[in-house]
Design a protein around this motif. Structure first.
Motif: not given
Length: 192
Positions: A55, A127, A177, A181-182
Motif C-alpha cells: 500500500r 492514515i 489522506a 482511505r478511498r
C-alpha cells in the motif's frame, strides 16, 4: 482590523525573536535547515514502506503530492501574489531583528516550512491506525511546532505567515489522506 492584526503580528514576531540565546539560535537554525530533514524523512519513508508494504505504492505518492502541493501553493502562488516581504526584508523591522541565519527569499506570506510539515503531520495522523503509533503522531506535530516557531524566531516569517501555511498544509494533508482511505481498499482489499 487589518492594521490591528499586522500590529499584533509585529509584536509577536519581535517578542519571539528577542527571546534569543546562543543555544536557541543553534536549535532554531538546525530545525529550519532543509538538509537536516532529508535523513529524518528517509527513515520515515523506510518505516512507511515497512509498515504499509504494497500500500506504500499509493501512500508515498500521495504524501509526496500533499507536501509538494503545499510547497508549490505557498511558494509559487501565495508569495508572488501577495508580495509581502519577510520581516527581515521590511525596512521598518530589519534593524530590530536578531538574524542568526541570514534572511532568505524576498517574500514570506505564506510559510512553506509550516505548510510542508503540517501536510505531513495531518496526513500521518489520519492514515495511521487509531490508537497506534501515538508517539509518531505526536512527534510529527511537535516537529511542525518546532519548525514553525523557528521560522518566526529567525525573523523569516510573521506568525500569520506560519498560520496561513499551516492551514494550506492541513488541507493538502487531509485531501491526500481522504484519497488514500478511498483508494486503498479498492486496490488492496482486506484479507478475509
Amino acid at each position: 482590523m487589518l492594521e490591528t492584526i499586522q500590529q499584533l503580528d509585529r509584536q509577536l514576531l519581535l517578542a519571539i525573536n528577542h527571546a534569543h540565546s546562543p543555544v536557541l539560535d543553534a536549535v532554531m537554525v538546525f530545525a529550519s535547515n532543509r538538509l537536516v530533514w532529508f535523513p529524518v524523512y528517509a527513515v520515515l519513508v523506510g518505516w512507511l514502506i515497512y509498515h504499509f508494504r504494497w500500500r506504500a505504492a499509493l501512500l508515498l505518492p500521495l504524501v509526496i503530492a500533499a507536501v509538494g502541493l503545499a510547497d508549490s501553493i505557498t511558494s509559487r502562488l501565495f508569495k508572488p501574489f501577495f508580495g509581502r516581504p519577510r520581516p527581515c526584508h521590511d525596512a521598518s523591522l530589519d534593524h530590530l531583528l536578531h538574524l542568526p541565519d541570514g534572511c532568505g527569499g524576498q517574500f514570506g506570506f505564506l510559510s512553506s516550512h509550516a505548510a510542508n510539515s503540517m501536510a505531513l503531520a495531518v496526513f500521518l495522523a489520519i492514515i495511521l491506525p487509531p490508537g497506534r503509533f501515538r508517539w509518531l503522531k505526536i512527534g510529527v506535530f511537535a516537529w511542525f511546532v518546532l519548525l514553525s516557531y523557528s521560522r518566526v524566531y529567525l525573523g523569516a516569517h510573521y506568525t500569520t505567515d506560519v498560520l496561513g501555511g499551516a492551514a494550506v498544509g492541513a488541507l493538502m494533508g487531509w485531501l491526500a489522506a481522504v484519497a488514500f482511505r478511498r483508494w486503498a481498499p479498492h486496490w488492496w482489499p482486506e484479507q478475509a
